[in-house]
Design a protein around this motif. Structure first.
Motif, PDB file in Angstrom:
ATOM      1  N   UNK B  14       0.831  -1.196   0.000  1.00  0.00           N
ATOM      2  CA  UNK B  14       0.000   0.000   0.000  1.00  0.00           C
ATOM      3  C   UNK B  14       0.872   1.256   0.000  1.00  0.00           C
ATOM      4  N   UNK B  15       1.977   1.194   0.735  1.00  0.00           N
ATOM      5  CA  UNK B  15       2.918   2.320   0.743  1.00  0.00           C
ATOM      6  C   UNK B  15       3.417   2.607  -0.665  1.00  0.00           C
ATOM      7  N   UNK B  16       3.714   1.545  -1.418  1.00  0.00           N
ATOM      8  CA  UNK B  16       4.213   1.711  -2.780  1.00  0.00           C
ATOM      9  C   UNK B  16       3.127   2.295  -3.685  1.00  0.00           C
ATOM     10  N   UNK B  17       1.906   1.772  -3.554  1.00  0.00           N
ATOM     11  CA  UNK B  17       0.802   2.292  -4.380  1.00  0.00           C
ATOM     12  C   UNK B  17       0.569   3.777  -4.090  1.00  0.00           C
ATOM     13  N   UNK B  18       0.566   4.114  -2.807  1.00  0.00           N
ATOM     14  CA  UNK B  18       0.331   5.514  -2.425  1.00  0.00           C
ATOM     15  C   UNK B  18       1.488   6.427  -2.818  1.00  0.00           C
ATOM     16  N   UNK B  19       2.660   5.827  -3.036  1.00  0.00           N
ATOM     17  CA  UNK B  19       3.828   6.632  -3.428  1.00  0.00           C
ATOM     18  C   UNK B  19       3.878   6.830  -4.942  1.00  0.00           C
ATOM     19  N   UNK B  20       2.867   6.344  -5.665  1.00  0.00           N
ATOM     20  CA  UNK B  20       2.828   6.578  -7.105  1.00  0.00           C
ATOM     21  C   UNK B  20       3.500   5.497  -7.926  1.00  0.00           C
ATOM     22  N   UNK B  21       3.310   4.262  -7.509  1.00  0.00           N
ATOM     23  CA  UNK B  21       3.895   3.115  -8.204  1.00  0.00           C
ATOM     24  C   UNK B  21       3.241   2.916  -9.580  1.00  0.00           C
ATOM     25  N   UNK B  75       9.003   1.748 -10.101  1.00  0.00           N
ATOM     26  CA  UNK B  75       8.805   0.300 -10.119  1.00  0.00           C
ATOM     27  C   UNK B  75       9.282  -0.326  -8.821  1.00  0.00           C
ATOM     28  N   UNK B  76       8.553  -1.352  -8.419  1.00  0.00           N
ATOM     29  CA  UNK B  76       8.890  -2.122  -7.222  1.00  0.00           C
ATOM     30  C   UNK B  76       9.207  -3.552  -7.659  1.00  0.00           C
ATOM     31  N   UNK B  77      10.292  -4.104  -7.131  1.00  0.00           N
ATOM     32  CA  UNK B  77      10.636  -5.502  -7.407  1.00  0.00           C
ATOM     33  C   UNK B  77      10.596  -6.238  -6.072  1.00  0.00           C
ATOM     34  N   UNK B  78       9.900  -7.387  -6.009  1.00  0.00           N
ATOM     35  CA  UNK B  78       9.786  -8.109  -4.738  1.00  0.00           C
ATOM     36  C   UNK B  78      10.263  -9.535  -4.883  1.00  0.00           C
ATOM     37  N   UNK B  79      10.925 -10.014  -3.849  1.00  0.00           N
ATOM     38  CA  UNK B  79      11.412 -11.393  -3.891  1.00  0.00           C
ATOM     39  C   UNK B  79      11.793 -11.832  -2.495  1.00  0.00           C
ATOM     40  N   UNK B  80      11.980 -13.143  -2.337  1.00  0.00           N
ATOM     41  CA  UNK B  80      12.586 -13.627  -1.114  1.00  0.00           C
ATOM     42  C   UNK B  80      14.099 -13.546  -1.267  1.00  0.00           C
ATOM     43  N   UNK B  81      14.808 -13.718  -0.149  1.00  0.00           N
ATOM     44  CA  UNK B  81      16.262 -13.499  -0.170  1.00  0.00           C
ATOM     45  C   UNK B  81      17.003 -14.297  -1.243  1.00  0.00           C
ATOM     46  N   UNK B  82      16.666 -15.593  -1.399  1.00  0.00           N
ATOM     47  CA  UNK B  82      17.405 -16.381  -2.392  1.00  0.00           C
ATOM     48  C   UNK B  82      17.071 -15.937  -3.821  1.00  0.00           C
ATOM     49  N   UNK B  83      15.938 -15.265  -3.985  1.00  0.00           N
ATOM     50  CA  UNK B  83      15.612 -14.696  -5.291  1.00  0.00           C
ATOM     51  C   UNK B  83      16.602 -13.619  -5.699  1.00  0.00           C
ATOM     52  N   UNK B  84      17.189 -12.955  -4.700  1.00  0.00           N
ATOM     53  CA  UNK B  84      18.172 -11.921  -5.016  1.00  0.00           C
ATOM     54  C   UNK B  84      19.424 -12.538  -5.650  1.00  0.00           C
ATOM     55  N   UNK B  85      19.702 -13.796  -5.321  1.00  0.00           N
ATOM     56  CA  UNK B  85      20.807 -14.486  -6.007  1.00  0.00           C
ATOM     57  C   UNK B  85      20.489 -14.639  -7.488  1.00  0.00           C
ATOM     58  N   UNK B  86      19.217 -14.964  -7.772  1.00  0.00           N
ATOM     59  CA  UNK B  86      18.817 -15.189  -9.165  1.00  0.00           C
ATOM     60  C   UNK B  86      18.922 -13.888  -9.956  1.00  0.00           C
ATOM     61  N   UNK B  87      18.596 -12.761  -9.328  1.00  0.00           N
ATOM     62  CA  UNK B  87      18.660 -11.488 -10.073  1.00  0.00           C
ATOM     63  C   UNK B  87      19.881 -10.677  -9.674  1.00  0.00           C
ATOM     64  N   UNK B  88      20.891 -11.349  -9.137  1.00  0.00           N
ATOM     65  CA  UNK B  88      22.084 -10.618  -8.689  1.00  0.00           C
ATOM     66  C   UNK B  88      22.725  -9.833  -9.836  1.00  0.00           C
ATOM     67  N   UNK B  89      22.699 -10.368 -11.036  1.00  0.00           N
ATOM     68  CA  UNK B  89      23.358  -9.687 -12.160  1.00  0.00           C
ATOM     69  C   UNK B  89      22.702  -8.329 -12.441  1.00  0.00           C
ATOM     70  N   UNK B  90      21.392  -8.300 -12.747  1.00  0.00           N
ATOM     71  CA  UNK B  90      20.794  -6.973 -12.948  1.00  0.00           C
ATOM     72  C   UNK B  90      20.782  -6.118 -11.678  1.00  0.00           C
ATOM     73  N   UNK B  91      20.666  -6.742 -10.501  1.00  0.00           N
ATOM     74  CA  UNK B  91      20.631  -5.937  -9.270  1.00  0.00           C
ATOM     75  C   UNK B  91      21.949  -5.190  -9.077  1.00  0.00           C
TER      76      UNK B  91
END
Lengths: 190, 552
Positions: B14-21, B75-91
């Motif tokens: 909701x914070x993200x939506x209200x911030x103009x996501x 834009x908001x990107x959401x994941x669990x911690x191990x997901x950050x390994x999967x997107x480590x390259x673009x992150x």
């Protein structure tokens, strides 16, 4: 006013619905609430619990310290025993008496009964049977909630109103069934 | 302002939506899933057409978010911690490109591994990628921080990493929320190719710039409203407090639970950290004014190691010195005991007397649901594999990982998303036969397809079972990216028609299924078997929804 509650049972038994109703009632009374839930893997038939804290003062921790809970509300008798270290010495256990046996090493049900009866403040009800006998087969959890009303320190009509609000979008028949279940639970209180 | 009872995840959404996501990009993963689900169901998101469809994996999510940011939107990107390994390259590389529209990368860590395979602490990623990191301590702060984070991202032209943990994600509290959401950003063409084309010459320039920016980020953290010293300490060395505590994120709440009466007269000075890079200035101020300092943080000793450095100071306490447990999630009890130990005062935190643990309580591990198709798959697989001397089954991430437990005891490995196929191939390369991979439909499209191409290219002697229940079941039944496309994907990757089978996993079909599995194990090349039957949970839900619509 401050009540620390452990809600527990087996994944799929409906403890989160009880939490939702209590949360709704507390919110309407302008109380502070913290409610830690378990989602994910353990919901698949494993043990589940939720720490629910309601208070007229701000609450810091989402988790209840050991010996801090005022009441354990359990949908399953052995699960009630699992969280005893969290119950304070004067706390209440409100539990279903019907064992849910989905593991090969479930203890002797008489031993479970005996362990529960040793506690100072226990209410043990066969809510599943009661729900069936009274034609509200899907509201056993709300019977348990009714039985816990005094231990929760929430007035009955506040819980009633919360049940109405929580179930209203599911239709009047479901609201009525749950109000009936709540009253059945209330009637078991001494 | 309106009061709402929200899960931490919902407060973030909701914070993200209200911030103009303008778009959320995510792959489901406990404990982060509810953020995207909340946005998917929110009327404002529908009205504005905020993107919220699930992505195939965290890497595609992160990259799509960068694309939206490139065009000026948030834009908001959401994941669990191990997901950050999967997107480590673009992150990591998003720290080099920087952003145009604000980007918040929300990562939910899972200390104590309630639903995960490791306990990694995402704050290390923020430091490593030179990306500012926020760590809310309450649901209210999580809501408020989303707007701050998007603004800060746009102001610094960098993504912001927001790190939460399971208890924040999955705990409800009353949150005061705004009545009106601010507008989305309009699209613009301000993104400069010289920043976004990471050729070495551009990347070196960006690396120098972002590295130089770190001092400003640290100073911002020192003055952030989310970081605070209490009581206010003198700049120089005054009379010392016996104990100072640095508490970050949700750990701050456990400290407050133990020390409800913090104030000017308190014996304990407290530094709350919710924004990084770690503001060393505030840490030094605390150290100067305290005899000893204990670091209380959820996850790995990220702050503690920075504060201790290599000097092994006797006066820095925490997870590395044994006051707090070295691993696992914090609790009010372990934090309370640690404070008593660190302050040499057994009564600062009062431990309640309680009941003993009952000895008759048996563990109740999670299990596959009654009526679940994975059960039938394992029954068939076990029956066939009994005929072979040393079969090995490489598992993957999903409900079917529970096939490790009795009664099935059917899998021998589970490492990360997609590793079933690639490990089976490696084992076959080593000479193993039979080498079987079992993977779910959503996990297959997440990270299994590329591995299958490797196997096809060498015609590896493996049998792949894609157990398709038409959903991402473990996280609660989200849409699965490959539904209705699996045969086409396998054919496209080069799996031959005669070694591609679809079966319906039901007890009555056991003879057919076992025969196919046996035949494909005996075929020395890549074969794919797709047992397909809807998840029993989503099946029940869909039946209920259907009944509800019919009765209306």
């Amino acid at each position: 006013m401050k009540t620390d509650i452990i809600l527990c049972g087996v994944g799929g038994q409906g403890i989160l619905s009880i939490a939702t109703i209590i949360g709704e009632a507390a919110m309407n009374e302008n109380l502070y609430i913290k409610q830690a839930e378990v989602h994910g893997m353990s919901q698949r038939g494993g043990d589940v619990q939720s720490n629910l804290r309601i208070s007229s003062q701000p609450i810091a921790s989402d988790l209840i310290p050991k010996g801090g809970a005022d009441v354990i509300i359990s949908m399953e008798p052995m699960e009630a025993l699992r969280y005893l270290p969290y119950l304070n010495r004067e706390g209440w256990v409100i539990t279903s008496s019907a064992p849910f046996v989905n593991i090969p090493n479930y203890p002797d049900t008489e031993d479970v009964k005996a362990a529960l009866s040793k506690l100072p403040h226990v209410v043990s009800i066969d809510i599943e049977q009661m729900a069936k006998d009274n034609q509200v087969p899907r509201s056993a959890n709300v019977i348990l909630l009714g039985a816990a009303q005094k231990a929760l320190g929430i007035e009955y009509d506040k819980l009633e109103a919360a049940v109405r609000r929580v179930f209203s979008r599911k239709g009047e028949a479901i609201v009525e069934a749950n109000l009936k279940a709540l009253a059945l639970g209330k009637a078991t209180q001494k | 302002m309106e009061k709402k009872l929200l899960l931490g995840d919902e407060a973030i959404a909701l914070g993200a939506l209200h911030a103009g996501l303008s778009g959320v990009y995510a792959y489901p993963g406990t404990p982060s899933t509810e953020i995207t689900e909340f946005i998917q169901g929110h009327p404002l998101a529908k009205e504005r057409g905020v993107h919220s469809r699930w992505c195939t994996n965290e890497k595609t999510a992160m990259e799509a978010a960068l694309g939206m940011s490139f065009m000026g939107k948030r834009a908001l990107v959401c994941m669990k911690h191990v997901g950050l390994n999967v997107c480590a390259d673009p992150f990591v590389n998003s720290g080099m490109t920087g952003v145009n529209g604000g980007v918040v990368v929300l990562v939910a860590d899972d200390p104590s591994m309630h639903s995960s395979q490791d306990e990694q602490d995402s704050r290390f990623y923020g430091k490593f990628a030179l990306i500012p990191t926020f760590e809310p301590s309450s649901q209210q702060e999580a809501y408020d921080m989303m707007e701050t984070a998007f603004d800060y991202s746009e102001q610094q032209c960098l993504p912001v990493l927001m790190r939460v943990t399971t208890r924040m994600a999955h705990s409800r509290a009353v949150v005061e929320v705004k009545d009106v959401a601010r507008p989305e950003n309009a699209m613009n063409y301000n993104a400069a190719a010289a920043n976004w084309v990471l050729l070495p010459a551009n990347a070196r320039r960006r690396n120098d710039k972002v590295t130089a920016q770190q001092a400003q980020l640290e100073e911002d953290a020192a003055t952030s409203k989310y970081n605070s010293l209490s009581p206010t300490l003198p700049q120089g060395k005054g009379e010392k407090y016996p104990l100072g505590i640095i508490a970050s994120g949700i750990a701050y709440n456990y400290v407050r639970e133990s020390l409800p009466s913090l104030g000017e007269k308190s014996e304990v000075a407290l530094l709350k950290i919710s924004q990084y890079p770690l503001p060393k200035r505030l840490v030094r101020q605390l150290l100067d004014n305290c005899e000893r300092v204990m670091v209380v943080e959820e996850g790995q000793p990220f702050i503690e190691e920075q504060v201790r450095g290599v000097f092994e100071s006797q006066n820095i306490l925490g997870r590395l010195t044994g006051e707090l447990p070295r691993t696992g999630e914090l609790t009010p009890d372990c934090v309370g005991r640690a404070i008593n130990m660190a302050a040499n005062n057994p009564s600062l935190f009062t431990l309640h007397s309680s009941f003993e643990q009952s000895e008759i309580v048996a563990p109740r591990p999670p299990q596959l649901c009654q009526g679940c198709g994975h059960r039938d798959v394992y029954t068939a697989l076990n029956e066939v594999l009994r005929e072979y001397e040393n079969p090995r089954v490489f598992g993957d991430i999903g409900c079917y990982t529970l096939g490790f437990l009795p009664p099935y005891r059917a899998i021998h490995s589970c490492v990360d998303m997609g590793a079933s196929i690639t490990m089976a191939k490696g084992a076959a390369d080593a000479g193993q036969w039979p080498a079987v991979a079992i993977i779910g439909d959503s996990t297959f499209t997440h990270s299994g397809m590329t591995g299958l191409l490797d196997a096809v290219n060498e015609n590896a002697d493996i049998t792949v079972i894609i157990s398709d229940n038409l959903t991402t079941a473990m996280t609660g039944g989200q849409d699965s990216a490959g539904t209705n496309k699996f045969e086409a994907i396998c054919r496209g990757l080069g799996v031959s028609e005669e070694h591609l089978h679809v079966v319906v996993p039901l007890p009555k079909n056991m003879p057919e299924i076992t025969q196919i599995i046996r035949g494909e194990i005996n075929y020395h090349g890549v074969s794919v078997i797709i047992p397909r039957r809807e998840c029993i949970q989503t099946f029940k839900r869909h039946a209920k929804e259907k009944k509800a619509t019919e009765s209306k």
